[in-house]
Design a protein around this motif. Structure first.
Motif, PDB file in Angstrom:
ATOM      1  N   MET A   1     -53.319 -35.059  11.276  1.00  0.00           N
ATOM      2  CA  MET A   1     -54.014 -36.356  11.255  1.00  0.00           C
ATOM      3  C   MET A   1     -54.126 -36.773  12.592  1.00  0.00           C
ATOM      4  O   MET A   1     -53.652 -36.275  13.588  1.00  0.00           O
ATOM      5  N   ALA A   2     -54.593 -37.977  12.721  1.00  0.00           N
ATOM      6  CA  ALA A   2     -54.651 -38.425  14.092  1.00  0.00           C
ATOM      7  C   ALA A   2     -53.132 -38.748  14.631  1.00  0.00           C
ATOM      8  O   ALA A   2     -53.145 -38.768  15.812  1.00  0.00           O
ATOM      9  N   SER A   3     -52.179 -38.778  13.718  1.00  0.00           N
ATOM     10  CA  SER A   3     -50.892 -38.979  14.294  1.00  0.00           C
ATOM     11  C   SER A   3     -50.104 -37.755  14.703  1.00  0.00           C
ATOM     12  O   SER A   3     -49.000 -37.677  14.958  1.00  0.00           O
ATOM     13  N   SER A   4     -50.914 -36.495  14.655  1.00  0.00           N
ATOM     14  CA  SER A   4     -50.359 -35.293  15.110  1.00  0.00           C
ATOM     15  C   SER A   4     -49.537 -35.420  16.182  1.00  0.00           C
ATOM     16  O   SER A   4     -50.180 -35.761  17.333  1.00  0.00           O
TER      17      SER A   4
ATOM     18  N   SER B   1     -59.315 -24.669   0.810  1.00  0.00           N
ATOM     19  CA  SER B   1     -58.189 -24.916   1.828  1.00  0.00           C
ATOM     20  C   SER B   1     -57.294 -23.573   2.107  1.00  0.00           C
ATOM     21  O   SER B   1     -56.947 -23.514   3.222  1.00  0.00           O
ATOM     22  N   ARG B   2     -57.138 -23.145   0.896  1.00  0.00           N
ATOM     23  CA  ARG B   2     -56.202 -21.854   1.196  1.00  0.00           C
ATOM     24  C   ARG B   2     -56.949 -20.847   1.988  1.00  0.00           C
ATOM     25  O   ARG B   2     -56.012 -20.278   2.865  1.00  0.00           O
TER      26      ARG B   2
ATOM     27  N   TYR C   1     -58.244 -30.037   0.686  1.00  0.00           N
ATOM     28  CA  TYR C   1     -57.238 -30.390  -0.386  1.00  0.00           C
ATOM     29  C   TYR C   1     -57.166 -31.474  -0.793  1.00  0.00           C
ATOM     30  O   TYR C   1     -57.020 -31.798  -2.328  1.00  0.00           O
ATOM     31  N   GLU C   2     -56.870 -32.469  -0.025  1.00  0.00           N
ATOM     32  CA  GLU C   2     -56.511 -33.995  -0.332  1.00  0.00           C
ATOM     33  C   GLU C   2     -57.879 -34.684  -0.893  1.00  0.00           C
ATOM     34  O   GLU C   2     -57.809 -35.593  -1.877  1.00  0.00           O
ATOM     35  N   CYS C   3     -59.027 -34.581  -0.146  1.00  0.00           N
ATOM     36  CA  CYS C   3     -60.195 -35.251  -0.443  1.00  0.00           C
ATOM     37  C   CYS C   3     -61.165 -34.638  -1.178  1.00  0.00           C
ATOM     38  O   CYS C   3     -61.902 -35.198  -2.022  1.00  0.00           O
ATOM     39  N   ILE C   4     -61.439 -33.336  -0.784  1.00  0.00           N
ATOM     40  CA  ILE C   4     -62.649 -32.785  -1.321  1.00  0.00           C
ATOM     41  C   ILE C   4     -61.924 -32.061  -2.509  1.00  0.00           C
ATOM     42  O   ILE C   4     -62.752 -31.703  -3.413  1.00  0.00           O
ATOM     43  N   HIS C   5     -60.757 -31.684  -2.842  1.00  0.00           N
ATOM     44  CA  HIS C   5     -60.277 -31.278  -3.809  1.00  0.00           C
ATOM     45  C   HIS C   5     -60.697 -29.746  -4.103  1.00  0.00           C
ATOM     46  O   HIS C   5     -60.723 -29.394  -5.362  1.00  0.00           O
ATOM     47  N   ASP C   6     -60.828 -29.106  -2.988  1.00  0.00           N
ATOM     48  CA  ASP C   6     -61.199 -27.740  -2.912  1.00  0.00           C
ATOM     49  C   ASP C   6     -59.953 -26.917  -2.548  1.00  0.00           C
ATOM     50  O   ASP C   6     -60.047 -26.632  -1.469  1.00  0.00           O
TER      51      ASP C   6
ATOM     52  N   ALA D   1     -58.011 -28.097   6.630  1.00  0.00           N
ATOM     53  CA  ALA D   1     -57.396 -27.662   5.450  1.00  0.00           C
ATOM     54  C   ALA D   1     -57.103 -28.780   4.573  1.00  0.00           C
ATOM     55  O   ALA D   1     -56.939 -28.557   3.217  1.00  0.00           O
ATOM     56  N   ALA D   2     -55.907 -29.307   5.114  1.00  0.00           N
ATOM     57  CA  ALA D   2     -55.299 -30.584   4.576  1.00  0.00           C
ATOM     58  C   ALA D   2     -56.446 -31.375   3.934  1.00  0.00           C
ATOM     59  O   ALA D   2     -56.498 -31.964   2.808  1.00  0.00           O
ATOM     60  N   PHE D   3     -57.435 -31.566   4.579  1.00  0.00           N
ATOM     61  CA  PHE D   3     -58.802 -32.699   4.138  1.00  0.00           C
ATOM     62  C   PHE D   3     -59.396 -31.959   2.873  1.00  0.00           C
ATOM     63  O   PHE D   3     -59.863 -32.725   2.061  1.00  0.00           O
TER      64      PHE D   3
END
Length: 314
Positions: A1-4, A233-234, A224-229, A220-222
């Motif tokens: 995220m932006a904190s990376s 992501s994998r 999985y977490e938000c789109i729920h796909d 990829a995290a987005f």
């Protein structure tokens, strides 16, 4: 995220790079760096509290508001100062980093402020804002808001004659963060920003470049977490690792360490949503050539393969 940490490294490096040529842009990049470090600690605190209190627990209201406020400030700085100054001709990495940070801040907004909510990390009505606590205040004989945002008909006439008075921020039916950012569905905008950042990264950066890896790792995290796909992501994590293996450009030690760290994260993302035996948790995800149902044998073998550093990076 932006904190990376990788994004923070590029922020510091680019801020020093443009310090003499554009002092204003340099100061804004340093401000975003400080904001990112602050936001990083806030996000870590929110995730730790979720693990301690349960997966469905909400962050405290002050922490929730602080995260949304920091993300909003980051978006404003990028939109007003960085994006107009960042061009591909002057600095490719700055342009890509600006779009990546834009997507990152919207990613956080989607997690903590989106309407309708896409996850349980942040909700529109944090605990402690129940209507019962508001209703108890009506016993004092003063005019207070009910849970539906309306006022008690038995209140004093002086206030009613002056027109309707809405409840203060955080006590109405809207999200308590509504006074910070307009409520709405930011999911399409966040996905568009990620796609633009990925397009720029693929056009101008090689496969093992840590900034390119940072963009794709967070996307990829987005997914999985938000789109729920989980499948997308994998798949993105697997393709990104393959691009690292195929890259032939040389990198310095610092970028090598960042690339190894992100490849490890991507390797874990390749297994997210899979059971203990690396089979898909959801139903109906393909069949093998032998006619047996379930995940194809080749996909299982690839998911089980250990993640190692790319050739020449050992």
């Amino acid at each position: 995220m932006a904190s990376s940490e990788i994004d923070q490294k590029f922020l510091g490096k680019l801020a020093r790079l443009v310090e003499n040529e554009n002092p204003l842009l340099s100061s804004v990049l340093f401000k975003i760096l400080g904001l990112s470090i602050n936001l990083s600690s806030q996000l870590i605190t929110a995730r730790k509290q979720r693990r301690q209190d349960g997966s469905s627990a909400n962050p405290p209201l002050d922490l929730h508001l602080h995260i949304v406020w920091l993300s909003r400030e980051g978006l404003l700085l990028l939109d007003q100062y960085v994006l107009p100054s960042a061009t591909l001709k002057k600095n490719v990495e700055l342009k890509i980093l600006a779009y990546k940070l834009l997507a990152s801040f919207y990613h956080i907004i989607v997690l903590f402020h989106n309407t309708p909510p896409v996850t349980t990390i942040g909700t529109n009505t944090p605990e402690g804002q129940s209507t019962t606590s508001v209703a108890n205040a009506s016993d004092k004989g003063k005019k207070v808001a009910k849970g539906d945002g309306t006022y008690d008909h038995d209140a004093s006439k002086s206030i009613s004659e002056g027109g309707p008075v809405g409840p203060p921020p955080g006590f109405g039916p809207q999200s308590p963060t509504a006074f910070l950012m307009k409520p709405g569905d930011y999911l399409p905008l966040a996905q568009q920003c990620f796609q633009e950042a990925i397009q720029l990264a693929e056009q101008h950066l090689w496969g093992s470049h840590s900034l390119r890896l940072s963009v794709k790792t967070e996307y990829a995290a987005f997914l999985y977490e938000c789109i729920h796909d989980a499948e997308a992501s994998r798949r993105l994590a697997k393709e990104t690792i393959s691009e690292v293996y195929e890259a032939t450009e040389g990198i310095d030690n610092d970028m090598f360490n960042d690339a190894c760290e992100l490849v490890t994260v991507l390797g874990k993302m390749m297994k997210r949503g899979l059971g203990s035996n690396n089979t898909l948790r959801s139903k109906g995800h393909g069949t093998s050539n032998s006619g047996s149902q379930g995940t194809p044998r080749t996909e299982q073998t690839e998911a089980q393969a250990p993640v190692t550093a790319p050739p020449g990076m050992i």
